[in-house]
Design a protein around this motif. Structure first.
Motif, PDB file in Angstrom:
ATOM      1  N   ASP A  61       0.709  -1.166  -0.124  1.00 17.48           N
ATOM      2  CA  ASP A  61       0.005  -0.056  -0.030  1.00 17.48           C
ATOM      3  C   ASP A  61       0.809   1.329   0.020  1.00 17.48           C
ATOM      4  O   ASP A  61       0.775   2.185  -0.876  1.00 17.48           O
ATOM      5  N   LEU A  62       1.911   1.433   0.944  1.00 12.37           N
ATOM      6  CA  LEU A  62       2.804   2.574   0.874  1.00 12.37           C
ATOM      7  C   LEU A  62       3.457   2.830  -0.275  1.00 12.37           C
ATOM      8  O   LEU A  62       3.571   3.785  -0.792  1.00 12.37           O
ATOM      9  N   VAL A  63       4.095   1.594  -0.893  1.00 17.02           N
ATOM     10  CA  VAL A  63       4.613   1.692  -2.219  1.00 17.02           C
ATOM     11  C   VAL A  63       3.838   2.218  -3.343  1.00 17.02           C
ATOM     12  O   VAL A  63       4.204   3.166  -4.048  1.00 17.02           O
ATOM     13  N   PHE A  64       2.621   1.627  -3.308  1.00 18.72           N
ATOM     14  CA  PHE A  64       1.825   1.985  -4.419  1.00 18.72           C
ATOM     15  C   PHE A  64       1.387   3.553  -4.247  1.00 18.72           C
ATOM     16  O   PHE A  64       1.659   4.068  -5.206  1.00 18.72           O
ATOM     17  N   ASN A  65       0.888   4.073  -3.145  1.00 19.43           N
ATOM     18  CA  ASN A  65       0.744   5.458  -2.974  1.00 19.43           C
ATOM     19  C   ASN A  65       1.692   6.302  -3.295  1.00 19.43           C
ATOM     20  O   ASN A  65       1.947   7.405  -4.138  1.00 19.43           O
ATOM     21  N   PRO A  98      -3.855  -6.879  -4.621  1.00 21.02           N
ATOM     22  CA  PRO A  98      -5.013  -6.128  -4.462  1.00 21.02           C
ATOM     23  C   PRO A  98      -5.479  -5.858  -5.965  1.00 21.02           C
ATOM     24  O   PRO A  98      -4.645  -5.509  -6.989  1.00 21.02           O
ATOM     25  N   ASP A  99      -6.885  -5.133  -5.759  1.00 20.31           N
ATOM     26  CA  ASP A  99      -7.461  -4.851  -7.123  1.00 20.31           C
ATOM     27  C   ASP A  99      -6.753  -3.716  -7.652  1.00 20.31           C
ATOM     28  O   ASP A  99      -6.653  -3.418  -9.137  1.00 20.31           O
ATOM     29  N   TYR A 100      -6.073  -2.650  -6.863  1.00 18.73           N
ATOM     30  CA  TYR A 100      -5.540  -1.362  -7.353  1.00 18.73           C
ATOM     31  C   TYR A 100      -4.205  -1.849  -8.269  1.00 18.73           C
ATOM     32  O   TYR A 100      -3.999  -1.168  -9.348  1.00 18.73           O
ATOM     33  N   LEU A 101      -3.950  -2.925  -8.067  1.00 13.13           N
ATOM     34  CA  LEU A 101      -2.652  -3.325  -8.808  1.00 13.13           C
ATOM     35  C   LEU A 101      -3.179  -4.275 -10.035  1.00 13.13           C
ATOM     36  O   LEU A 101      -2.598  -4.085 -11.149  1.00 13.13           O
ATOM     37  N   CYS A 102      -4.257  -4.979  -9.757  1.00 14.14           N
ATOM     38  CA  CYS A 102      -4.618  -6.067 -10.872  1.00 14.14           C
ATOM     39  C   CYS A 102      -5.217  -5.026 -11.965  1.00 14.14           C
ATOM     40  O   CYS A 102      -5.215  -5.319 -13.221  1.00 14.14           O
TER      41      CYS A 102
END
Length: 175
Positions: A61-65, A98-102
């Motif tokens: 989550d942190l890396v994505f944001n 997570p969906d946000y990556l998919c």
């Protein structure tokens, strides 16, 4: 994201010379530093567990944001890793993606050519943010290659050679 210039990716398992190469490339073209290392340093400094060997979901989550902000606010042409690396890390740990990556628009964000730094025992070393054993790096390398290929990226293996030769190789390929 769709209005941004596509970024080239340099990826590979930890300790394969990516950051050294990025630092050389910065002298020639704009590059984006590895976000995951920044997150690890910050988590360690604040005594939190959002690291790949701790709470990998928090780390993701942190890396994505952080990466989204970097992509939106950077003129970088080359990225040290990409968000797709998170999928590979999660797969190695048998965690759900997570969906946000998919649903992330990888093909619209990143150039189809991905430079891959292969595992290289002779240069691998652990440090305060790289705690993984070499065997783990081999597993991650396999996962990274599978994920990038499954998303349709063209893998260009970097030679196991000096950083300057790798620099020349990349510049000849993209310029």
């Amino acid at each position: 994201m769709h209005d941004l210039q596509k970024k080239y990716i340099i990826t590979g398992a930890p300790g394969t010379g990516k950051t050294t190469l990025i630092n050389l490339l910065k002298e020639k073209i704009p590059c984006m530093d590895e976000v995951s290392r920044k997150v690890i340093v910050d988590e360690q400094k604040n005594n939190k567990n959002g690291v790949p060997w701790g709470n990998i979901n928090r780390f993701t989550d942190l890396v994505f944001n952080f990466t989204i902000q970097e992509l939106l606010n950077s003129d970088a042409q080359i990225c040290d890793r990409s968000l797709l690396d998170l999928e590979a890390y999660l797969s190695v740990e048998h965690k759900g993606i997570p969906d946000y990556l998919c649903n992330f628009p990888y093909q619209e964000t990143y150039h189809e050519t991905v430079f891959f730094a292969p595992t290289w025992f002779e240069i691998y070393c652990q440090d305060g943010q790289r705690l993984q054993e070499f065997d783990y790096c081999l597993k991650l390398e396999k996962s990274l290659l599978e994920h990038y290929k499954s998303k349709g990226f063209k893998i260009v293996m970097l030679p196991k050679s000096s950083p300057l030769k790798r620099l020349k190789f990349i510049l000849q390929t993209i310029l």
